[in-house]
Design an enzyme around this catalytic site. Structure first.
Site, PDB file in Angstrom:
ATOM      1  N   ARG A 155      -6.317  -7.154   4.350  1.00  0.00           N
ATOM      2  CA  ARG A 155      -5.926  -5.911   3.562  1.00  0.00           C
ATOM      3  C   ARG A 155      -6.614  -6.192   2.395  1.00  0.00           C
ATOM      4  O   ARG A 155      -6.937  -5.092   1.825  1.00  0.00           O
ATOM      5  CB  ARG A 155      -4.211  -6.127   3.071  1.00  0.00           C
ATOM      6  CG  ARG A 155      -3.666  -5.063   2.063  1.00  0.00           C
ATOM      7  CD  ARG A 155      -2.379  -5.130   1.713  1.00  0.00           C
ATOM      8  NE  ARG A 155      -1.820  -4.368   1.626  1.00  0.00           N
ATOM      9  CZ  ARG A 155      -0.584  -4.413   1.014  1.00  0.00           C
ATOM     10  NH1 ARG A 155       0.513  -4.911   1.691  1.00  0.00           N
ATOM     11  NH2 ARG A 155       0.303  -3.366   0.248  1.00  0.00           N
ATOM     12  N   ASN A 181       2.557  -2.203  10.795  1.00  0.00           N
ATOM     13  CA  ASN A 181       1.221  -1.280  10.273  1.00  0.00           C
ATOM     14  C   ASN A 181       0.362  -1.188  10.975  1.00  0.00           C
ATOM     15  O   ASN A 181      -0.715  -1.849  10.692  1.00  0.00           O
ATOM     16  CB  ASN A 181       1.208  -1.344   8.731  1.00  0.00           C
ATOM     17  CG  ASN A 181       1.911  -1.179   8.085  1.00  0.00           C
ATOM     18  OD1 ASN A 181       3.193   0.121   8.923  1.00  0.00           O
ATOM     19  ND2 ASN A 181       3.158  -1.815   6.993  1.00  0.00           N
ATOM     20  N   CYS A 184       9.920   1.638  10.163  1.00  0.00           N
ATOM     21  CA  CYS A 184      10.151   1.857   8.443  1.00  0.00           C
ATOM     22  C   CYS A 184      10.880   1.601   7.890  1.00  0.00           C
ATOM     23  O   CYS A 184      12.668   2.615   7.630  1.00  0.00           O
ATOM     24  CB  CYS A 184       8.564   3.240   8.224  1.00  0.00           C
ATOM     25  SG  CYS A 184       8.054   3.314   6.939  1.00  0.00           S
ATOM     26  N   HIS A 210       4.285   7.324   7.794  1.00  0.00           N
ATOM     27  CA  HIS A 210       4.283   7.622   5.951  1.00  0.00           C
ATOM     28  C   HIS A 210       3.940   8.833   5.772  1.00  0.00           C
ATOM     29  O   HIS A 210       2.529   9.101   4.862  1.00  0.00           O
ATOM     30  CB  HIS A 210       3.372   6.945   6.216  1.00  0.00           C
ATOM     31  CG  HIS A 210       3.458   4.813   5.675  1.00  0.00           C
ATOM     32  ND1 HIS A 210       2.710   3.878   5.666  1.00  0.00           N
ATOM     33  CD2 HIS A 210       4.484   4.394   5.381  1.00  0.00           C
ATOM     34  CE1 HIS A 210       3.950   2.424   5.761  1.00  0.00           C
ATOM     35  NE2 HIS A 210       4.705   3.298   5.991  1.00  0.00           N
ATOM     36  N   TYR A 217       4.341   8.875   0.000  1.00  0.00           N
ATOM     37  CA  TYR A 217       2.924   8.758   0.598  1.00  0.00           C
ATOM     38  C   TYR A 217       2.259   9.872   0.798  1.00  0.00           C
ATOM     39  O   TYR A 217       0.531   9.812   0.293  1.00  0.00           O
ATOM     40  CB  TYR A 217       2.980   7.684   1.980  1.00  0.00           C
ATOM     41  CG  TYR A 217       3.148   6.355   1.634  1.00  0.00           C
ATOM     42  CD1 TYR A 217       1.907   5.479   1.702  1.00  0.00           C
ATOM     43  CD2 TYR A 217       4.079   6.082   2.062  1.00  0.00           C
ATOM     44  CE1 TYR A 217       2.323   3.778   1.926  1.00  0.00           C
ATOM     45  CE2 TYR A 217       4.313   4.480   2.316  1.00  0.00           C
ATOM     46  CZ  TYR A 217       3.309   3.761   2.389  1.00  0.00           C
ATOM     47  OH  TYR A 217       3.498   2.071   2.073  1.00  0.00           O
TER      48      TYR A 217
HETATM   49  P1  NAD Z   1       1.703 -11.638   6.043  1.00  0.00           P
HETATM   50  O1  NAD Z   1       0.238 -11.094   6.062  1.00  0.00           O
HETATM   51  O2  NAD Z   1       2.928 -12.499   5.219  1.00  0.00           O
HETATM   52  O3  NAD Z   1       1.518 -11.482   7.814  1.00  0.00           O
HETATM   53  C1  NAD Z   1       2.816 -11.874   8.813  1.00  0.00           C
HETATM   54  C2  NAD Z   1       2.455 -13.214   9.786  1.00  0.00           C
HETATM   55  O4  NAD Z   1       1.252 -12.438  10.977  1.00  0.00           O
HETATM   56  C3  NAD Z   1       1.674 -14.329   9.337  1.00  0.00           C
HETATM   57  O5  NAD Z   1       2.096 -15.405   9.356  1.00  0.00           O
HETATM   58  C4  NAD Z   1      -0.143 -14.458  10.182  1.00  0.00           C
HETATM   59  O6  NAD Z   1      -0.141 -16.009   9.734  1.00  0.00           O
HETATM   60  C5  NAD Z   1       1.257 -13.753  11.378  1.00  0.00           C
HETATM   61  N1  NAD Z   1       0.097 -13.352  11.968  1.00  0.00           N
HETATM   62  C6  NAD Z   1      -1.593 -12.717  11.922  1.00  0.00           C
HETATM   63  N2  NAD Z   1      -1.829 -12.587  13.029  1.00  0.00           N
HETATM   64  C7  NAD Z   1      -1.032 -12.897  14.315  1.00  0.00           C
HETATM   65  C8  NAD Z   1      -0.929 -12.817  15.419  1.00  0.00           C
HETATM   66  N3  NAD Z   1      -2.193 -12.155  16.006  1.00  0.00           N
HETATM   67  N4  NAD Z   1       0.455 -13.394  16.325  1.00  0.00           N
HETATM   68  C9  NAD Z   1       1.034 -13.074  15.649  1.00  0.00           C
HETATM   69  N5  NAD Z   1       1.285 -13.779  13.938  1.00  0.00           N
HETATM   70  C10 NAD Z   1       0.298 -13.648  13.452  1.00  0.00           C
HETATM   71  O7  NAD Z   1       2.219 -10.048   6.966  1.00  0.00           O
HETATM   72  P2  NAD Z   1       3.376  -8.684   5.835  1.00  0.00           P
HETATM   73  O8  NAD Z   1       3.242  -9.011   4.437  1.00  0.00           O
HETATM   74  O9  NAD Z   1       4.722 -10.058   5.922  1.00  0.00           O
HETATM   75  O10 NAD Z   1       3.171  -7.991   6.716  1.00  0.00           O
HETATM   76  C11 NAD Z   1       4.007  -8.275   8.062  1.00  0.00           C
HETATM   77  C12 NAD Z   1       3.600  -6.395   8.586  1.00  0.00           C
HETATM   78  O11 NAD Z   1       4.573  -6.356   8.253  1.00  0.00           O
HETATM   79  C13 NAD Z   1       2.213  -6.187   8.075  1.00  0.00           C
HETATM   80  O12 NAD Z   1       1.648  -5.366   9.538  1.00  0.00           O
HETATM   81  C14 NAD Z   1       2.577  -4.801   6.875  1.00  0.00           C
HETATM   82  O13 NAD Z   1       1.972  -4.026   7.397  1.00  0.00           O
HETATM   83  C15 NAD Z   1       4.038  -4.738   7.492  1.00  0.00           C
HETATM   84  N6  NAD Z   1       5.045  -4.118   7.484  1.00  0.00           N
HETATM   85  C16 NAD Z   1       6.484  -2.900   7.604  1.00  0.00           C
HETATM   86  C17 NAD Z   1       6.799  -2.591   7.423  1.00  0.00           C
HETATM   87  C18 NAD Z   1       7.266  -0.896   7.496  1.00  0.00           C
HETATM   88  O14 NAD Z   1       7.639  -0.095   6.634  1.00  0.00           O
HETATM   89  N7  NAD Z   1       6.997  -0.791   8.488  1.00  0.00           N
HETATM   90  C19 NAD Z   1       7.400  -3.002   6.004  1.00  0.00           C
HETATM   91  C20 NAD Z   1       6.818  -4.226   4.963  1.00  0.00           C
HETATM   92  C21 NAD Z   1       5.584  -4.983   6.434  1.00  0.00           C
HETATM   93  C1  G6P Z   2       6.163   0.162   1.852  1.00  0.00           C
HETATM   94  C2  G6P Z   2       6.435   0.389   4.198  1.00  0.00           C
HETATM   95  C3  G6P Z   2       5.615  -1.013   4.710  1.00  0.00           C
HETATM   96  C4  G6P Z   2       4.374  -1.114   3.483  1.00  0.00           C
HETATM   97  C5  G6P Z   2       4.979  -2.056   2.089  1.00  0.00           C
HETATM   98  C6  G6P Z   2       4.100  -2.120   1.760  1.00  0.00           C
HETATM   99  O1  G6P Z   2       7.689   0.042   1.326  1.00  0.00           O
HETATM  100  O2  G6P Z   2       7.367   1.242   4.210  1.00  0.00           O
HETATM  101  O3  G6P Z   2       5.156   0.011   5.643  1.00  0.00           O
HETATM  102  O4  G6P Z   2       4.325  -2.305   4.300  1.00  0.00           O
HETATM  103  O5  G6P Z   2       5.436  -0.934   1.944  1.00  0.00           O
HETATM  104  O6  G6P Z   2       4.706  -3.288   1.078  1.00  0.00           O
HETATM  105  P1  G6P Z   2       4.043  -4.206   0.117  1.00  0.00           P
HETATM  106  O7  G6P Z   2       4.638  -5.376  -1.019  1.00  0.00           O
HETATM  107  O8  G6P Z   2       2.874  -5.028   0.567  1.00  0.00           O
HETATM  108  O9  G6P Z   2       2.536  -3.461  -1.239  1.00  0.00           O
HETATM  109 MN    MN Z   3       6.139   1.920   6.606  1.00  0.00          MN
END
Ligand code: NAD
Ligand code: G6P
Ligand code: MN
Ligand code: MN
Length: 456
Positions: free
Chosen positions: A93, A147, A169, A199, A276
């Site tokens: 990222r 995401n 989301c 978004h 967004y």
């Molecule tokens: P992070 O960097 O902590 O990753 C989470 C885990 O995924 C890590 O422990 C990593 O080792 C693991 N990982 C990586 N590749 C993998 C694979 N192939 N198989 C299994 N595990 C794997 O990430 P985070 O900040 O906790 O965010 C996690 C995800 O959720 C991201 O894609 C982020 O964008 C998304 N997210 C989405 C929303 C939303 O609104 N949709 C909100 C929050 C986070």
């Molecule tokens: C938002 C979005 C998520 C995104 C996150 C990022 O609320 O809905 O899709 O992954 O925030 O938050 P962060 O703390 O990782 O910047």
């Molecule tokens: Mn989101």
């Protein structure tokens, strides 16, 4: 009794998910939760997994919480699979944000070149998960958070041929809170309708009496800095009638800086943009802000890395058995509410209305019927049934269509590894300038992320 598998279990958000399940213990007959991660995430998985086990125990529940690096073992006979993984972790990222910014181009987790590369890295992995699911848990639902959530969900349907998938989301939840703060009331007094893409959605709001409050919110909250800070002040402090909520920020979510929309433009939308939309409606201002952060080594990913380090220090405490306040520093707050509510709604056929990424089926007639949109939907045991929104005005419609086509082009590039298609996606994305610079940026990012792009 339910078996739930969570891929990316080592995420610092996991305590929120566990808290969400615990809150719903009376309606969710859980037997097992499997937290899955990979070798690189092993340490995080062990720390946050132990914390999850303590939370379940403290709640007096007999749920088994398993930690594993064996995805297939976790998927075997699962009822629900939730995904919250990040291919390449935060270091990837950081590149998504810093490489475009080094060229003076917007760099963001889910938007512009960064968001497209996150799709390129993620889609091959999610399609592998879907193949495993076909074999090991063919009746399970896939609840996707990874995401870019809308594009990943679309790829699962289109190229994975898997329809039991819902994209989620937290942003719609946050938009509801802003409206309640702005109208000095509580969310349950209001009715909302959302439509667009993940978004990239707009919404309308009605009060208890059925009077539409959309234009009021545009004129008095979204079009003015003062209005916005009053609304968010209400939400954060619990002044007014809402509940106190310190996990919010001035823009709504912590990851997006609060910069004012252009007053006359935003009023003329007649529907409320999500946070967004700032990247598209006030691109210059957002870019300037991002460039400042970039120069100071404070891009969002770099900030999150520091927050995450602090969180994992807290999670190591063997006495901590509840979600710490500090998790409110992440932008994804409330994400578990969406995930756990959805799982409960499908399991119980509860027919509640939620905002989800699902197949359009005509709800947004300006977009193809078979593409994924983010809309209100009634959630039944058979999945989401989208609710009709109607047509968009020309000022909004063109941009929406372009963004959907940009998503479809990006997904096709991610699936095929076609270089020309990737360049096409860059070219049509409004946040990436076209021409030589697009190619330079694409090439540089392909090299930087090579390890996670087997298809190119
Ligand atoms: P992070 O960097 O902590 O990753 C989470 C885990 O995924 C890590 O422990 C990593 O080792 C693991 N990982 C990586 N590749 C993998 C694979 N192939 N198989 C299994 N595990 C794997 O990430 P985070 O900040 O906790 O965010 C996690 C995800 O959720 C991201 O894609 C982020 O964008 C998304 N997210 C989405 C929303 C939303 O609104 N949709 C909100 C929050 C986070
Ligand atoms: C938002 C979005 C998520 C995104 C996150 C990022 O609320 O809905 O899709 O992954 O925030 O938050 P962060 O703390 O990782 O910047
Ligand atoms: Mn989101
Ligand atoms: Mn472009």
């Amino acid at each position: 009794k339910l078996k739930i598998a969570t891929i990316g279990g080592g995420s610092s958000y996991t305590p929120e998910l566990i808290e969400g399940f615990i809150k719903r213990k009376d309606v969710l007959p859980i037997k097992e939760i499997w937290l899955v991660d990979i070798e690189e995430g092993k340490e995080k998985l062990e720390i946050v997994g132990a914390m999850a086990q303590r939370m379940v125990k403290a709640a007096g529940l007999d749920w088994e919480v398993h930690l594993t690096l064996d995805r297939r073992e976790a998927l075997k006979d699962a009822d629900f699979v939730s995904t919250q993984f990040r291919v390449g972790l935060l270091d990837a990222r950081i590149k998504d944000e810093r490489i475009p910014l080094s060229h003076g181009i917007l760099g963001q987790e889910t938007n512009g070149a960064g968001g497209m590369f996150k799709a390129f890295r993620t889609i091959p992995v999610i399609l592998g998960i879907v193949e495993d699911m076909k074999e090991l848990c063919p009746d399970a639902w896939l609840v996707n958070f990874t995401n870019p959530s809308g594009m990943v969900t679309e790829a699962v349907m289109r190229y994975g041929n898997w329809n039991k998938v819902v994209g989620l989301c937290n942003v719609p939840i946050v938009c509801r809170k802003i409206a309640a703060g702005g109208l000095n009331t509580t969310e349950d007094q209001l009715t909302f309708k959302f439509a667009g893409l993940n978004h990239f959605h707009w919404h309308r709001v009605w009060d208890r009496e059925g009077n539409e409050q959309t234009q009021y919110l545009l004129d008095n909250i979204y079009a003015t800095e003062d209005g916005m800070s009053v609304a968010m002040g209400n939400v954060m402090s619990g002044l007014g009638k809402g509940e106190k909520d310190e996990a919010m920020s001035d823009s709504g979510v912590k990851n997006i800086p609060m910069i004012s929309f252009l007053k006359d433009q935003v009023k003329d939308l007649h529907i409320i943009p999500c946070m967004y939309h700032r990247y598209y409606y006030i691109t210059d201002d957002m870019l300037q802000e991002e460039i400042e952060s970039y120069k100071e080594g404070k891009t969002r990913a770099e900030e999150v890395k520091r927050t995450e380090a602090r969180l994992f220090e807290l999670y190591k405490d063997p006495n901590l058995d509840y979600k710490p306040e500090e998790l409110g520093q992440r932008g994804g707050t409330y994400y578990s509410d969406a995930a756990c509510e959805l799982i409960s709604a499908i399991h119980n056929d509860s027919r509640v209305e939620m905002v989800v990424s699902t197949k359009n089926n005509g709800a947004v007639p300006d977009l193809p019927s078979d593409c994924v949109v983010e809309v209100n939907a009634v959630i039944r045991s058979s999945g989401p049934q989208p609710i009709s929104w109607g047509r968009f005005e020309p000022s909004t419609r063109g941009l929406l269509e372009l963004m959907k086509d940009m998503e479809l082009t990006t997904i096709e590039a991610a699936y095929t590894g076609n270089y020309g298609k990737a360049l096409q996606a860059f070219t049509i994305n409004p946040l990436v300038p076209s021409g030589k610079i697009a190619k330079t940026l694409l090439d540089e990012m392909l090299v930087a992320h090579k390890k996670h792009l087997p298809q190119f």
